[in-house]
Write a protein that holds these residues in place. Structure first.
Motif, mmCIF file in Angstrom:
data_model
loop_
_atom_site.group_PDB
_atom_site.id
_atom_site.type_symbol
_atom_site.label_atom_id
_atom_site.label_comp_id
_atom_site.label_asym_id
_atom_site.label_seq_id
_atom_site.Cartn_x
_atom_site.Cartn_y
_atom_site.Cartn_z
ATOM 1 N N ASP A 121 9.153 -0.599 -7.823
ATOM 2 C CA ASP A 121 10.103 -1.693 -7.656
ATOM 3 C C ASP A 121 9.782 -2.444 -6.366
ATOM 4 O OD1 ASP A 121 11.368 -0.378 -5.438
ATOM 5 O OD2 ASP A 121 12.677 0.706 -6.800
ATOM 6 N N LYS A 122 10.405 -3.604 -6.201
ATOM 7 C CA LYS A 122 10.049 -4.478 -5.077
ATOM 8 C C LYS A 122 10.319 -3.817 -3.736
ATOM 9 C CE LYS A 122 10.559 -9.193 -3.345
ATOM 10 N NZ LYS A 122 11.194 -10.525 -3.552
ATOM 11 N N ASN A 123 11.414 -3.074 -3.634
ATOM 12 C CA ASN A 123 11.757 -2.436 -2.369
ATOM 13 C C ASN A 123 10.692 -1.430 -1.953
ATOM 14 O OD1 ASN A 123 13.564 -1.690 -0.131
ATOM 15 N ND2 ASN A 123 13.877 0.204 -1.280
ATOM 16 N N ASN A 124 10.309 -0.538 -2.875
ATOM 17 C CA ASN A 124 9.300 0.471 -2.552
ATOM 18 C C ASN A 124 7.934 -0.156 -2.307
ATOM 19 O OD1 ASN A 124 10.688 2.993 -2.542
ATOM 20 N ND2 ASN A 124 10.869 2.888 -4.762
ATOM 21 N N ALA A 125 7.569 -1.131 -3.134
ATOM 22 C CA ALA A 125 6.272 -1.784 -2.963
ATOM 23 C C ALA A 125 6.185 -2.480 -1.611
ATOM 24 C CB ALA A 125 6.040 -2.783 -4.091
ATOM 25 N N SER A 126 7.240 -3.171 -1.234
ATOM 26 C CA SER A 126 7.240 -3.907 0.031
ATOM 27 C C SER A 126 7.129 -2.961 1.222
ATOM 28 C CB SER A 126 8.503 -4.759 0.143
ATOM 29 O OG SER A 126 8.547 -5.735 -0.876
ATOM 30 N N LYS A 127 7.811 -1.818 1.158
ATOM 31 C CA LYS A 127 7.724 -0.832 2.237
ATOM 32 C C LYS A 127 6.285 -0.367 2.430
ATOM 33 C CE LYS A 127 12.341 1.282 1.910
ATOM 34 N NZ LYS A 127 13.067 2.530 1.535
ATOM 35 N N ARG A 128 5.615 -0.083 1.322
ATOM 36 C CA ARG A 128 4.244 0.429 1.412
ATOM 37 C C ARG A 128 3.290 -0.636 1.932
ATOM 38 N NH1 ARG A 128 4.590 2.964 -4.641
ATOM 39 N NH2 ARG A 128 6.554 4.060 -4.246
ATOM 40 N N LEU A 129 3.449 -1.846 1.445
ATOM 41 C CA LEU A 129 2.546 -2.919 1.863
ATOM 42 C C LEU A 129 2.752 -3.283 3.329
ATOM 43 C CD1 LEU A 129 2.750 -5.049 -1.382
ATOM 44 C CD2 LEU A 129 0.753 -3.781 -0.563
ATOM 45 N N ARG A 130 3.993 -3.218 3.798
ATOM 46 C CA ARG A 130 4.237 -3.441 5.230
ATOM 47 C C ARG A 130 3.603 -2.337 6.059
ATOM 48 N NH1 ARG A 130 9.465 -5.110 3.536
ATOM 49 N NH2 ARG A 130 10.295 -3.026 3.978
ATOM 50 N N LYS A 131 3.737 -1.092 5.589
ATOM 51 C CA LYS A 131 3.191 0.044 6.337
ATOM 52 C C LYS A 131 1.685 -0.090 6.536
ATOM 53 C CE LYS A 131 2.278 4.217 7.924
ATOM 54 N NZ LYS A 131 0.800 4.237 7.789
ATOM 55 N N VAL A 132 0.974 -0.544 5.507
ATOM 56 C CA VAL A 132 -0.489 -0.620 5.603
ATOM 57 C C VAL A 132 -0.974 -1.971 6.126
ATOM 58 C CG1 VAL A 132 -0.846 1.112 3.818
ATOM 59 C CG2 VAL A 132 -0.718 -1.304 3.167
ATOM 60 N N GLY A 133 -0.044 -2.873 6.422
ATOM 61 C CA GLY A 133 -0.414 -4.135 7.052
ATOM 62 C C GLY A 133 -1.069 -5.147 6.138
ATOM 63 N N LEU A 134 -0.705 -5.122 4.850
ATOM 64 C CA LEU A 134 -1.321 -6.062 3.908
ATOM 65 C C LEU A 134 -0.488 -7.322 3.666
ATOM 66 C CD1 LEU A 134 -3.023 -3.996 1.060
ATOM 67 C CD2 LEU A 134 -4.072 -5.176 2.999
ATOM 68 N N CYS A 135 0.709 -7.377 4.197
ATOM 69 C CA CYS A 135 1.502 -8.595 4.025
ATOM 70 C C CYS A 135 0.734 -9.768 4.645
ATOM 71 C CB CYS A 135 2.868 -8.440 4.686
ATOM 72 S SG CYS A 135 3.889 -7.151 3.935
#
Length: 233
Positions: A121-135
């Motif tokens: 879901d968007k919440n979990n995906a966004s957390k992971r992408l922020r953590k790895v610096g891909l935003c």
């Protein structure tokens, strides 16, 4: 289509997220290890097997509840503590595979449209992408709560293509699962790249695969060679 895509015709690349951009299984194993150490019972891969069941879903924390019940350790406080440990350790452990960020930035410099398509879901995906610096390294994110369907349904893929204004034949799709990523994306006409380095699939999933990927990569950076060559194998 004749099975060939030239570099000049390539307009976009859509990536699966977990186990394609980063090792999500290893992060879950680390989180499961932290839980079994906290409760003093069980084994990490045993707990991971609860998440692999189809009872709730791969992300559902109720899997932890069942595990605690199995070991006669369940209480509301214990469950809440274990969930907090699990989420903290899972996110903190996630790291990009080598070369992912640099490669995605290179693709953006080629003026390709970059998308990520995930069953999270968007919440979990966004957390992971922020953590790895891909935003900031991609143009579009498509999650289960947006598409309303999970892979291997064709709907998530067509939703992403339509939203990005892309045709299937001018788009690469990169994913780790033959069954959930490669077969459906190839069936609708996308150029497929199997991220073999991240494939944790059960062997039966691969044996039963009816479609072979157009390309296979053993490291993320190899994607650039495929694009620069501009042809399906």
């Amino acid at each position: 289509m004749d099975g060939t895509i030239m570099t000049g015709e390539l307009k976009g690349v859509i990536f699966d997220m977990d186990n394609t951009l980063f090792d999500f299984i290893e992060a879950k194993i680390t989180a499961c290890t932290a839980i079994v150490e906290f409760i003093g019972k069980g084994e990490a891969h045993e707990l991971l097997s609860y998440f692999r069941r189809k009872k709730y879903g791969f992300e559902d924390l109720e899997n932890i509840s069942d595990y605690l019940i199995e070991y006669d350790m369940y209480s509301e406080q214990m469950f809440n503590d274990c969930c907090a440990i699990y989420e903290r350790e899972k996110i903190s452990t996630i790291e990009l595979y080598p070369g992912v960020k640099d490669t995605m930035l290179d693709l953006k410099e080629m003026e390709l449209s970059i998308g990520i398509l995930t069953d999270a879901d968007k919440n979990n995906a966004s957390k992971r992408l922020r953590k790895v610096g891909l935003c900031g390294c991609f143009d579009s994110l498509f999650t289960y709560d947006m598409t309303g369907h999970k892979k291997p349904s064709h709907e998530p893929f067509t939703y992403a293509l339509d939203s990005m204004g892309l045709k299937a034949y001018e788009t690469l799709y990169v994913g780790d699962s033959l069954r959930r990523d490669i077969i459906p994306s190839k069936q609708i006409g996308m150029v497929t790249v199997h991220a073999l380095y991240g494939d944790y699939s059960h062997p039966d999933d691969n044996v039963q695969a009816m479609e072979r990927p157009d390309h296979t990569i053993n490291a993320f950076r190899e994607l650039l060679t495929i694009i620069q060559n501009g042809n399906r194998s």
